[in-house]
Structure formats: C-alpha cells, structure tokens
Scaffold this active site. Sequence first.
Site, PDB file in Angstrom:
ATOM      1  N   SER A 285     -15.335   8.413   0.911  1.00  0.00           N
ATOM      2  CA  SER A 285     -15.316   7.083   0.198  1.00  0.00           C
ATOM      3  C   SER A 285     -16.545   7.058  -0.806  1.00  0.00           C
ATOM      4  O   SER A 285     -17.499   7.643  -0.718  1.00  0.00           O
ATOM      5  CB  SER A 285     -15.694   5.824   1.322  1.00  0.00           C
ATOM      6  OG  SER A 285     -15.747   4.748   0.266  1.00  0.00           O
TER       7      SER A 285
ATOM      8  N   TYR B 252     -20.718   2.377   7.798  1.00  0.00           N
ATOM      9  CA  TYR B 252     -19.450   3.100   7.251  1.00  0.00           C
ATOM     10  C   TYR B 252     -19.870   4.030   6.283  1.00  0.00           C
ATOM     11  O   TYR B 252     -19.603   5.215   5.910  1.00  0.00           O
ATOM     12  CB  TYR B 252     -18.558   2.012   6.666  1.00  0.00           C
ATOM     13  CG  TYR B 252     -17.426   2.548   5.690  1.00  0.00           C
ATOM     14  CD1 TYR B 252     -16.261   3.189   6.569  1.00  0.00           C
ATOM     15  CD2 TYR B 252     -17.479   2.334   4.430  1.00  0.00           C
ATOM     16  CE1 TYR B 252     -15.340   3.573   5.691  1.00  0.00           C
ATOM     17  CE2 TYR B 252     -16.363   2.658   3.754  1.00  0.00           C
ATOM     18  CZ  TYR B 252     -14.964   3.477   4.520  1.00  0.00           C
ATOM     19  OH  TYR B 252     -14.093   3.733   3.806  1.00  0.00           O
TER      20      TYR B 252
HETATM   21  P1  NAP Z   1      -5.796   1.564   6.871  1.00  0.00           P
HETATM   22  O1  NAP Z   1      -4.833   0.739   5.771  1.00  0.00           O
HETATM   23  O2  NAP Z   1      -6.592   0.399   7.706  1.00  0.00           O
HETATM   24  O3  NAP Z   1      -5.032   2.522   7.747  1.00  0.00           O
HETATM   25  C1  NAP Z   1      -5.673   2.957   8.568  1.00  0.00           C
HETATM   26  C2  NAP Z   1      -4.733   4.071   9.400  1.00  0.00           C
HETATM   27  O4  NAP Z   1      -5.484   4.819  10.312  1.00  0.00           O
HETATM   28  C3  NAP Z   1      -3.758   3.259  10.228  1.00  0.00           C
HETATM   29  O5  NAP Z   1      -2.547   4.241  10.167  1.00  0.00           O
HETATM   30  C4  NAP Z   1      -4.342   3.367  11.532  1.00  0.00           C
HETATM   31  O6  NAP Z   1      -3.272   3.200  12.567  1.00  0.00           O
HETATM   32  C5  NAP Z   1      -5.033   4.571  11.744  1.00  0.00           C
HETATM   33  N1  NAP Z   1      -6.306   4.859  12.587  1.00  0.00           N
HETATM   34  C6  NAP Z   1      -7.090   3.771  12.666  1.00  0.00           C
HETATM   35  N2  NAP Z   1      -8.058   3.991  13.614  1.00  0.00           N
HETATM   36  C7  NAP Z   1      -7.421   5.226  14.206  1.00  0.00           C
HETATM   37  C8  NAP Z   1      -7.990   6.135  15.413  1.00  0.00           C
HETATM   38  N3  NAP Z   1      -9.041   5.953  16.025  1.00  0.00           N
HETATM   39  N4  NAP Z   1      -7.214   7.292  15.505  1.00  0.00           N
HETATM   40  C9  NAP Z   1      -6.064   7.171  14.601  1.00  0.00           C
HETATM   41  N5  NAP Z   1      -5.631   6.695  13.802  1.00  0.00           N
HETATM   42  C10 NAP Z   1      -6.420   5.522  13.431  1.00  0.00           C
HETATM   43  O7  NAP Z   1      -6.921   2.214   6.170  1.00  0.00           O
HETATM   44  P2  NAP Z   1      -6.758   2.975   4.570  1.00  0.00           P
HETATM   45  O8  NAP Z   1      -7.396   1.941   3.638  1.00  0.00           O
HETATM   46  O9  NAP Z   1      -5.423   3.750   4.362  1.00  0.00           O
HETATM   47  O10 NAP Z   1      -8.204   4.219   4.880  1.00  0.00           O
HETATM   48  C11 NAP Z   1      -7.760   5.485   5.223  1.00  0.00           C
HETATM   49  C12 NAP Z   1      -9.206   6.269   4.792  1.00  0.00           C
HETATM   50  O11 NAP Z   1      -9.326   5.822   3.596  1.00  0.00           O
HETATM   51  C13 NAP Z   1     -10.178   5.874   5.719  1.00  0.00           C
HETATM   52  O12 NAP Z   1     -10.935   6.923   5.981  1.00  0.00           O
HETATM   53  C14 NAP Z   1     -11.046   4.915   4.839  1.00  0.00           C
HETATM   54  O13 NAP Z   1     -12.404   4.945   5.261  1.00  0.00           O
HETATM   55  C15 NAP Z   1     -10.653   5.765   3.542  1.00  0.00           C
HETATM   56  N6  NAP Z   1     -11.150   4.741   2.247  1.00  0.00           N
HETATM   57  C16 NAP Z   1     -10.507   3.751   1.873  1.00  0.00           C
HETATM   58  C17 NAP Z   1     -10.588   2.836   1.062  1.00  0.00           C
HETATM   59  C18 NAP Z   1     -10.129   1.429   0.764  1.00  0.00           C
HETATM   60  O14 NAP Z   1     -10.445   0.732  -0.265  1.00  0.00           O
HETATM   61  N7  NAP Z   1      -8.811   1.287   1.312  1.00  0.00           N
HETATM   62  C19 NAP Z   1     -11.656   3.257   0.198  1.00  0.00           C
HETATM   63  C20 NAP Z   1     -12.552   4.272   0.241  1.00  0.00           C
HETATM   64  C21 NAP Z   1     -11.932   5.015   1.263  1.00  0.00           C
HETATM   65  P3  NAP Z   1      -2.465   1.736  13.197  1.00  0.00           P
HETATM   66  O15 NAP Z   1      -1.585   1.380  12.120  1.00  0.00           O
HETATM   67  O16 NAP Z   1      -2.046   2.281  14.655  1.00  0.00           O
HETATM   68  O17 NAP Z   1      -3.922   1.028  13.433  1.00  0.00           O
END
Ligand code: NAP
Length: 249
Positions: free
Chosen positions: A144, A158
């Site tokens: 991130s 985080y």
């Molecule tokens: P998201 O929309 O909240 O989706 C999270 C996904 O991870 C869901 O499929 C969730 O499953 C799964 N998950 C959560 N906890 C888990 C666990 N303990 N074991 C297995 N699966 C788990 O998140 P996202 O925004 O796509 O983020 C994905 C990655 O991108 C993360 O590493 C985050 O830090 C990074 N990121 C995101 C952003 C942003 O702005 N969105 C920015 C920088 C980095 P369920 O559906 O079952 O809950």
Amino acid sequence: MTNPVAIVTGGSRGIGAACCRMLAARGYDVAFSYTANDAAAATVSAEIEAAGVQALAIKADMATEDGVLALFTAADGRFGRLDQVVINAGITGRIKRVVDMSVEDIQAVMNLNIVGAMLCARESVKRMSSKSGGKGGNIVIVSSAAAWLGSPNEFVHYAASKGATNSLTIGLAKEVAQEGIRVNAVAPGLIDTDIHATAGAPDRVERLQSMVPMGRGGTAEEVAEAILWLLSNDSRYTTGVILPVSGGR
Ligand code: NAP
C-alpha cells in the site's frame, strides 16, 4: 495440457476478485481464499468458470498458519501445479490513533498483513523453487502507498504492516532470484473497494480523492492490471520492485 494455476488470497471481493477475473480471462485455473462472504465467493467462482477455467474457493483465514496451509494444500490436491501467487488478503483495522490502539488491534493487522503474507510466500517458494524441483513462478504482494504515507490518525499499524511487506518483497526477491521466482509488490493508493467501509469510513474515497494528483480514486481493475503485468513474462527482468498504483499519490 493442463491450464496454468494461480492462487489469490482474499479473492472474493475488491482487488483480489478483480485479479481472479483477469487471471481466468487469461486462461488460469484459479484457487482463492476468503473468510466470511460466501455469496461474494460464489459470484467470483461463477465468473471464473464462465471464462472456461476451474475455480476453487477456500474459506480459510490467511492470518493463521492452518488457514494458509489449507489453501495451498487444497490447490495442490485439485490442480497439482502452481504458477502464480497474489498475496492480497489484507485489513486496515478500524480507524484509530495509535494512542487508542489495543494490542489486539495491532496484532490483528500484523497477523494477516505481514505474518500471513510471509507464510503464503513461504508456501509459494516451497512449491515453485527450482531448488526443490519446482518450475519457477511469480509472486505479487499487495502492499500500500500507506507504507510511505504513514496513515496518521487513521491506521498507522496498517501502514507499518505494509512497510514490512515492502521489506519482505525486497529481501525475498533477492533470496530466490536464482530459483526461477520473481517477487514484486504493488502499492495501491486510494482504491474504491469495501475496505474503507470496513474501516469505518465508507465515504473515504470521495472525501480524499482531491488529494490524489490525478484527482480521483482508482478501481480494483486498475490495480489488477498492474498485478497481471508483474505476473506476466512481459516483466521478466523485474524483481524486488514496489510499483505504486496510486494516481501519483
Ligand atoms: P476488500 O475489498 O476489503 O476485500 C478484502 C478481501 O480479502 C475479501 O475477499 C475478504 O474476504 C478477504 N479477506 C479479508 N480478511 C481475510 C483473511 N483473514 N483471510 C482470507 N481472506 C481475507 O479489500 P481490498 O481493498 O480489495 O484490499 C485488498 C488488498 O489491497 C489489501 O491487502 C489492502 O491492504 C490493499 N490495499 C487496498 C487499498 C484500497 O484503497 N482499497 C489501498 C492500498 C492497498 P471476505 O469477502 O470473506 O470478507
């Protein structure tokens, strides 16, 4: 001829789901993990299968060693090969100042974002390394921009976990560079997914997007495109990089 195989952690929603769909469109059988949302996982499985490849959805917690082993072992059993891994599952924790964080708040974020990520990396290397008879492969870790922004007053724990993720990427890339494995990371900025609502700020992208040089939040697909490039042969001389996908933030 079997299809190439990809594992995506946290593949039921957001960036992980976009990766699953794109990998399927490019001919990969896809195994992915999730923890809670069965309906979202079923939708992604159906989308993968609609591309004419196999889907394997595993409900397993990537913050635990048992969960990580359950995912990789299930993928071994179904597909018998492994080519690409996207270590994506991550949480921000609820928005808080450091002074208000409990040890449980901190451990929950670290256990998934860095301990779990490192265990996924270990299991990937075991299977892919030419040193242990593997055929090589690629690992992309989802870090991130928080790693260098620090996320003050929101989620410093985080940001710290993603800083550790960057060090994991750099160190592991060097460790396995001569074993047929490339290890890279993407560092998304403000991406429009459910993660902000889960953190307690559903309007976060709308509220902060004027601070992004490009003037808008990104989409999960825009991050997945960068991940797919790092997984592809087009990036074959690139390892150990942390690629910002952040609209200039
Ligand atoms: P998201 O929309 O909240 O989706 C999270 C996904 O991870 C869901 O499929 C969730 O499953 C799964 N998950 C959560 N906890 C888990 C666990 N303990 N074991 C297995 N699966 C788990 O998140 P996202 O925004 O796509 O983020 C994905 C990655 O991108 C993360 O590493 C985050 O830090 C990074 N990121 C995101 C952003 C942003 O702005 N969105 C920015 C920088 C980095 P369920 O559906 O079952 O809950």
